[in-house]
Design a protein around this motif. Structure first.
Motif, mmCIF file in Angstrom:
data_model
loop_
_atom_site.group_PDB
_atom_site.id
_atom_site.type_symbol
_atom_site.label_atom_id
_atom_site.label_comp_id
_atom_site.label_asym_id
_atom_site.label_seq_id
_atom_site.Cartn_x
_atom_site.Cartn_y
_atom_site.Cartn_z
ATOM 1 N N SER A 16 66.067 45.642 42.194
ATOM 2 C CA SER A 16 67.185 45.170 43.018
ATOM 3 C C SER A 16 66.687 44.527 44.308
ATOM 4 O O SER A 16 67.364 44.564 45.338
ATOM 5 C CB SER A 16 68.126 46.341 43.341
ATOM 6 O OG SER A 16 68.665 46.905 42.163
ATOM 7 N N ASP A 17 65.500 43.934 44.248
ATOM 8 C CA ASP A 17 64.907 43.294 45.417
ATOM 9 C C ASP A 17 65.642 41.992 45.715
ATOM 10 O O ASP A 17 65.673 41.083 44.878
ATOM 11 C CB ASP A 17 63.427 43.020 45.147
ATOM 12 C CG ASP A 17 62.657 42.556 46.371
ATOM 13 O OD1 ASP A 17 63.261 41.902 47.243
ATOM 14 O OD2 ASP A 17 61.451 42.835 46.456
ATOM 15 N N GLY A 18 66.210 41.895 46.917
ATOM 16 C CA GLY A 18 67.024 40.742 47.257
ATOM 17 C C GLY A 18 66.255 39.520 47.698
ATOM 18 O O GLY A 18 66.855 38.459 47.889
ATOM 19 N N VAL A 19 64.923 39.634 47.852
ATOM 20 C CA VAL A 19 64.146 38.457 48.246
ATOM 21 C C VAL A 19 63.088 38.102 47.210
ATOM 22 O O VAL A 19 62.793 36.929 46.987
ATOM 23 C CB VAL A 19 63.506 38.645 49.641
ATOM 24 C CG1 VAL A 19 62.475 39.750 49.648
ATOM 25 C CG2 VAL A 19 62.892 37.333 50.136
ATOM 26 N N GLU B 246 62.068 53.424 50.110
ATOM 27 C CA GLU B 246 63.194 53.662 49.213
ATOM 28 C C GLU B 246 62.835 54.620 48.088
ATOM 29 O O GLU B 246 63.690 55.374 47.612
ATOM 30 C CB GLU B 246 63.661 52.324 48.618
ATOM 31 C CG GLU B 246 64.225 51.357 49.644
ATOM 32 C CD GLU B 246 64.634 50.048 49.004
ATOM 33 O OE1 GLU B 246 65.466 50.079 48.069
ATOM 34 O OE2 GLU B 246 64.119 48.981 49.418
ATOM 35 N N ARG B 247 61.591 54.586 47.627
ATOM 36 C CA ARG B 247 61.144 55.427 46.524
ATOM 37 C C ARG B 247 59.816 56.100 46.892
ATOM 38 O O ARG B 247 58.782 55.822 46.308
ATOM 39 C CB ARG B 247 60.968 54.585 45.251
ATOM 40 C CG ARG B 247 62.262 54.021 44.688
ATOM 41 C CD ARG B 247 63.126 55.118 44.081
ATOM 42 N NE ARG B 247 64.326 54.575 43.476
ATOM 43 C CZ ARG B 247 65.466 54.350 44.130
ATOM 44 N NH1 ARG B 247 65.540 54.638 45.425
ATOM 45 N NH2 ARG B 247 66.507 53.851 43.502
ATOM 46 N N ALA C 242 65.712 49.988 43.207
ATOM 47 C CA ALA C 242 64.961 49.841 44.454
ATOM 48 C C ALA C 242 64.950 48.381 44.869
ATOM 49 O O ALA C 242 64.933 47.472 44.036
ATOM 50 C CB ALA C 242 63.539 50.348 44.285
ATOM 51 N N GLY C 243 64.946 48.162 46.182
ATOM 52 C CA GLY C 243 64.908 46.819 46.717
ATOM 53 C C GLY C 243 63.525 46.425 47.174
ATOM 54 O O GLY C 243 62.535 46.622 46.467
ATOM 55 N N TRP D 247 68.101 42.687 51.369
ATOM 56 C CA TRP D 247 66.964 42.873 50.488
ATOM 57 C C TRP D 247 66.993 44.194 49.733
ATOM 58 O O TRP D 247 66.342 44.330 48.701
ATOM 59 C CB TRP D 247 65.668 42.799 51.289
ATOM 60 C CG TRP D 247 65.384 41.446 51.859
ATOM 61 C CD1 TRP D 247 66.065 40.281 51.601
ATOM 62 C CD2 TRP D 247 64.352 41.108 52.782
ATOM 63 N NE1 TRP D 247 65.520 39.247 52.307
ATOM 64 C CE2 TRP D 247 64.460 39.721 53.045
ATOM 65 C CE3 TRP D 247 63.346 41.834 53.420
ATOM 66 C CZ2 TRP D 247 63.592 39.058 53.916
ATOM 67 C CZ3 TRP D 247 62.486 41.169 54.286
ATOM 68 C CH2 TRP D 247 62.608 39.800 54.528
ATOM 69 N N SER D 248 67.732 45.170 50.259
ATOM 70 C CA SER D 248 67.787 46.506 49.628
ATOM 71 C C SER D 248 69.233 46.968 49.589
ATOM 72 O O SER D 248 69.627 47.919 50.267
ATOM 73 C CB SER D 248 66.921 47.500 50.409
ATOM 74 O OG SER D 248 65.575 47.087 50.455
ATOM 75 N N SER D 249 70.032 46.300 48.784
ATOM 76 C CA SER D 249 71.481 46.513 48.789
ATOM 77 C C SER D 249 71.885 47.899 48.299
ATOM 78 O O SER D 249 72.990 48.362 48.587
ATOM 79 C CB SER D 249 72.166 45.445 47.926
ATOM 80 O OG SER D 249 71.689 45.508 46.583
ATOM 81 N N LYS D 250 70.999 48.583 47.582
ATOM 82 C CA LYS D 250 71.325 49.909 47.058
ATOM 83 C C LYS D 250 70.701 51.038 47.879
ATOM 84 O O LYS D 250 70.808 52.202 47.496
ATOM 85 C CB LYS D 250 70.888 50.013 45.599
ATOM 86 C CG LYS D 250 71.610 49.022 44.700
ATOM 87 C CD LYS D 250 71.215 49.170 43.237
ATOM 88 C CE LYS D 250 71.960 48.164 42.375
ATOM 89 N NZ LYS D 250 71.606 48.288 40.936
ATOM 90 N N TRP D 251 70.069 50.678 48.987
ATOM 91 C CA TRP D 251 69.442 51.676 49.864
ATOM 92 C C TRP D 251 70.396 51.976 51.017
ATOM 93 O O TRP D 251 70.656 51.126 51.851
ATOM 94 C CB TRP D 251 68.118 51.137 50.386
ATOM 95 C CG TRP D 251 67.384 52.058 51.327
ATOM 96 C CD1 TRP D 251 67.345 53.409 51.296
ATOM 97 C CD2 TRP D 251 66.577 51.652 52.441
ATOM 98 N NE1 TRP D 251 66.560 53.890 52.318
ATOM 99 C CE2 TRP D 251 66.067 52.836 53.032
ATOM 100 C CE3 TRP D 251 66.209 50.430 52.981
ATOM 101 C CZ2 TRP D 251 65.229 52.816 54.151
ATOM 102 C CZ3 TRP D 251 65.378 50.406 54.086
ATOM 103 C CH2 TRP D 251 64.898 51.578 54.655
ATOM 104 N N ALA D 252 70.900 53.195 51.061
ATOM 105 C CA ALA D 252 71.897 53.590 52.067
ATOM 106 C C ALA D 252 71.197 54.160 53.304
ATOM 107 O O ALA D 252 71.320 55.343 53.628
ATOM 108 C CB ALA D 252 72.873 54.599 51.480
ATOM 109 N N PHE D 253 70.448 53.307 54.008
ATOM 110 C CA PHE D 253 69.784 53.776 55.229
ATOM 111 C C PHE D 253 70.816 53.920 56.349
ATOM 112 O O PHE D 253 71.827 53.219 56.391
ATOM 113 C CB PHE D 253 68.666 52.818 55.639
ATOM 114 C CG PHE D 253 69.128 51.428 56.005
ATOM 115 C CD1 PHE D 253 69.506 51.113 57.305
ATOM 116 C CD2 PHE D 253 69.175 50.420 55.044
ATOM 117 C CE1 PHE D 253 69.921 49.833 57.639
ATOM 118 C CE2 PHE D 253 69.581 49.128 55.374
ATOM 119 C CZ PHE D 253 69.955 48.843 56.677
#
Length: 299
Positions: free
Chosen positions: A246-249, A279-280, A272-273, A178-184
């Protein structure tokens, strides 16, 4: 930050509180499968601007507990909205800025639609979040259907067993998709994952994803609320709706502006996903502050 709890008719609701006790009330809700740590960076920003920020763990998450063993472990939208309203009542909060995303955003939308006199303004991740259960069996596009795989899995007992056996694994899979660009990192995930150890987590989650498709009955205590929500009531309080591009759902390609009959603004967070406030954090906090300041100017 202070961790506290308050008792309602149904729950002992645990929550985090940020800011001065006499600040302007601001209640933020987390989604599935996340927890109050979604606001760990966002809430202090709002508190420094004068807010009393309250972030409760939803039913089935973290230290929040059902008071009685025979209470249905419902995850339906009416229950989430009722919990938010009961939380406000228990704390003696007459009006507040409310907001959230996914499950928490749905609770905020329910209260905003049915009890606008209690809401200063709404910040809603993914726009109009009230489910249209009567149309739940209408198919969507293939990409949208593919994104909902986890909901369909939870419709059967294989899905229940999968979630029971590997709560963290499924939650992490969803975070990543769901958040492919968030590097948690691992530590960030684990801080939230402990909330899924709640003894009612699986029951609440499974009920939520079955009820929204009318596959199971709801808690009779909320039947009247669900009947009102079936009419897809408009939201008339001032609202800022937020999507991640960039929300995957929830791809955020459809605006629900027609459901908002008061002052309305839509914002899109770049890269942001789904987990928007985590994320933001600065951008989410700014949306809340902008909404509150506009409400103050219009008084």
């Amino acid at each position: 930050m202070r961790q506290q709890s308050v008792t309602t008719d149904v729950l002992d609701i645990a929550y985090r509180e940020y800011g001065a006790p006499d600040g302007w009330p601001c209640i933020m809700g987390h989604g599935f499968p996340y927890d109050v740590n979604a606001y760990a960076e966002t809430a202090p920003i709002m508190a420094r601007a004068g807010a009393r920020v309250l972030v409760p763990w939803l039913r089935g998450y973290g230290p929040t507990r059902f008071r009685f063993p025979d209470t249905p472990r419902s995850g339906e939208q009416a229950a989430l909205g009722a919990d938010l309203l009961a939380f406000m009542d228990a704390l003696g909060i007459e009006r507040a800025v409310v907001g959230g995303y996914y499950w928490g955003g749905r609770a905020a939308c329910v209260v905003s639609a049915l009890h606008p006199e209690r809401v200063v303004g709404l910040v809603s991740g993914n726009s109009y979040n009230i489910q249209n259960i009567a149309r739940a069996m209408e198919p969507a596009s293939p990409p949208e259907e593919a994104a909902l795989w986890y909901q369909y899995l939870f419709h059967n007992e294989r899905g229940r067993r999968a979630l029971e056996r590997n709560r963290r694994g499924f939650a992490r899979q969803l975070w990543t998709m769901w958040s492919s660009k968030w590097a948690f990192d691992d530590a960030t995930f684990e801080r939230s994952a402990v909330s899924f150890d709640n003894p009612d987590f699986v029951d609440v989650v499974i009920h939520s994803y079955r009820h929204r498709y009318a596959l199971v009955e709801g808690d009779p205590a909320y039947a009247g609320l669900e009947a009102k929500l079936a009419g897809q009531p408009p939201i008339r309080v001032p609202t800022i709706a937020i999507d991640g591009d960039s929300d995957g759902v929830n791809p955020g390609t459809i605006s629900h502006a027609r459901k908002f009959e008061g002052p309305f603004e839509r914002r899109v967070f770049t890269d942001a996903g789904h987990n928007l406030p985590q994320e933001r954090p600065a951008e989410w906090a700014q949306a809340v502050l902008d909404l509150y300041e506009a409400a103050e100017r219009s008084r």
